[in-house]
Scaffold this motif. Sequence first.
Motif, PDB file in Angstrom:
ATOM      1  N   GLN A   1       0.821  -1.221   0.000  1.00  0.00           N
ATOM      2  CA  GLN A   1       0.000   0.000   0.000  1.00  0.00           C
ATOM      3  C   GLN A   1       0.850   1.263   0.000  1.00  0.00           C
ATOM      4  OE1 GLN A   1      -1.996  -1.562   3.419  1.00  0.00           O
ATOM      5  NE2 GLN A   1      -3.981  -1.622   2.384  1.00  0.00           N
ATOM      6  N   ASP A   2       2.005   1.207   0.658  1.00  0.00           N
ATOM      7  CA  ASP A   2       2.879   2.387   0.646  1.00  0.00           C
ATOM      8  C   ASP A   2       3.382   2.696  -0.756  1.00  0.00           C
ATOM      9  OD1 ASP A   2       2.483   2.718   3.327  1.00  0.00           O
ATOM     10  OD2 ASP A   2       4.599   2.577   3.902  1.00  0.00           O
ATOM     11  N   GLU A   3       3.507   1.663  -1.592  1.00  0.00           N
ATOM     12  CA  GLU A   3       3.894   1.910  -2.987  1.00  0.00           C
ATOM     13  C   GLU A   3       2.788   2.669  -3.720  1.00  0.00           C
ATOM     14  OE1 GLU A   3       6.821   1.059  -4.901  1.00  0.00           O
ATOM     15  OE2 GLU A   3       7.543   1.077  -2.833  1.00  0.00           O
ATOM     16  N   LYS A   4       1.552   2.366  -3.399  1.00  0.00           N
ATOM     17  CA  LYS A   4       0.428   3.068  -4.031  1.00  0.00           C
ATOM     18  C   LYS A   4       0.384   4.532  -3.581  1.00  0.00           C
ATOM     19  CE  LYS A   4      -2.236  -1.215  -4.289  1.00  0.00           C
ATOM     20  NZ  LYS A   4      -3.474  -1.917  -3.876  1.00  0.00           N
ATOM     21  N   ILE A   5       0.760   4.769  -2.317  1.00  0.00           N
ATOM     22  CA  ILE A   5       0.879   6.159  -1.853  1.00  0.00           C
ATOM     23  C   ILE A   5       1.995   6.861  -2.624  1.00  0.00           C
ATOM     24  CG2 ILE A   5       1.496   7.625   0.110  1.00  0.00           C
ATOM     25  CD1 ILE A   5       0.196   5.571   1.934  1.00  0.00           C
ATOM     26  N   LYS A   6       3.062   6.140  -2.838  1.00  0.00           N
ATOM     27  CA  LYS A   6       4.203   6.665  -3.595  1.00  0.00           C
ATOM     28  C   LYS A   6       3.764   7.115  -4.991  1.00  0.00           C
ATOM     29  CE  LYS A   6       8.766   4.824  -4.919  1.00  0.00           C
ATOM     30  NZ  LYS A   6       9.569   3.583  -4.770  1.00  0.00           N
ATOM     31  N   TRP A   7       2.891   6.334  -5.643  1.00  0.00           N
ATOM     32  CA  TRP A   7       2.386   6.733  -6.965  1.00  0.00           C
ATOM     33  C   TRP A   7       1.692   8.092  -6.877  1.00  0.00           C
ATOM     34  CZ3 TRP A   7      -0.664   1.561  -8.085  1.00  0.00           C
ATOM     35  CH2 TRP A   7       0.244   0.503  -8.136  1.00  0.00           C
ATOM     36  N   LYS A   8       0.909   8.299  -5.802  1.00  0.00           N
ATOM     37  CA  LYS A   8       0.200   9.572  -5.637  1.00  0.00           C
ATOM     38  C   LYS A   8       1.183  10.722  -5.409  1.00  0.00           C
ATOM     39  CE  LYS A   8      -3.987   7.988  -6.004  1.00  0.00           C
ATOM     40  NZ  LYS A   8      -4.845   8.365  -7.162  1.00  0.00           N
ATOM     41  N   LEU A   9       2.250  10.457  -4.661  1.00  0.00           N
ATOM     42  CA  LEU A   9       3.252  11.500  -4.433  1.00  0.00           C
ATOM     43  C   LEU A   9       3.909  11.915  -5.749  1.00  0.00           C
ATOM     44  CD1 LEU A   9       5.020  10.319  -1.134  1.00  0.00           C
ATOM     45  CD2 LEU A   9       3.190  12.011  -1.409  1.00  0.00           C
ATOM     46  N   TYR A  10       4.137  10.934  -6.647  1.00  0.00           N
ATOM     47  CA  TYR A  10       4.737  11.287  -7.933  1.00  0.00           C
ATOM     48  C   TYR A  10       3.731  12.011  -8.838  1.00  0.00           C
ATOM     49  CZ  TYR A  10       9.255   9.243  -7.079  1.00  0.00           C
ATOM     50  OH  TYR A  10      10.521   9.011  -6.571  1.00  0.00           O
TER      51      TYR A  10
END
Length: 359
Positions: free
Chosen positions: A278-287
Amino acid sequence: MYSKFKYLSVVFGCISILSCAQTKEEIIPQTYVAYKTSEAIIVDGKADEAVWKKAKWTNDFIDIEGIITPKYLTNIKMLWDENYYYILAEIKEPHVWGDITERDAVIFYNNDFEVFIDPDGDTHNYYELEINALNTAWDLFINKPYRERGNVVLNDWDYTGLKSAISIDGTLNNPNDIDKSWTLEIAIPFKDLRTAYRKDNVPRDKFWRVNFSRVNWDYDLTKEKYSRKKGEDGKFLHEYNWVWSPTGVINMHLPENWGYVYFSSEKAGANVIFTIPQDEKIKWKLYELFRANKAYHKTNKRWATSINDLMPSKIVVDHKEIKPTIEYHSLGWTISVQSPFTNHILSVREDSQFFSKKM
């Protein structure tokens, strides 16, 4: 020798992600579970080992923008052991040709296969490998994506322990018949990717951000010799870029959009399920916010003052609202958020480097 900057402008046609059109649908990165092998792998391009037969093929490669189905199929398999990351690529091609024989030349001027690896997933300090049908290699170390200032490419960096071999179902450089494919087998030593002497960087039950690309050209024949096809204006026609995990734009150098390879300690034939954290999905939003701030600056000649300037609606990941903040400082700016799933602080800097900090 061509500079890597010329290489960028020729291949991708754009240096910044902002200058290329995005696809309308969100592209979810591909995933693959690479199983551990206890069977010795002989790198000969034939993949005769039983463990290769147990390994699964990836989905078919797709156009880099995720829109067009390529005219020739490409699929790969992956394995690993304590020393090597193994990659097997089957490349369908009716005319297998190549004429570049010098190591670290611009290999993509031939049809080629390319491997991109970002072990820690921070988008900086990643590796590129290109190999043509003659088994000529070009390997590079890249400190940060080309879009960022201070980008440095080490063209003289080499995989010192690289193994690769090719087998051809057909005949090389023979225009008088129709070939079926060429198969490339690669063994990348983990030790060549160490960032510290004697560091144990073998990714046991961990994932890396990885992508694969195939460059394919229309061809001309002159006295039965292959070359890249030219248009009526005398310029080379544009190449095709077919990839495992589409980036959404004609640019491979977007590590945040690459696929996920999970190195399972189970044997090939197991049914390990890898789920993107899930943290990777948050990472997508940050990018997304990172790109939006770059675009905001391009339009308004200043940076956004708040996240609402960039994304006014709620930002939700797996039914959890996240509330990023943007901070400006003497060295630039950082977009950060505390994960509701792990409580880690996740951040993307103005030079696109990603950080995760435990609280």
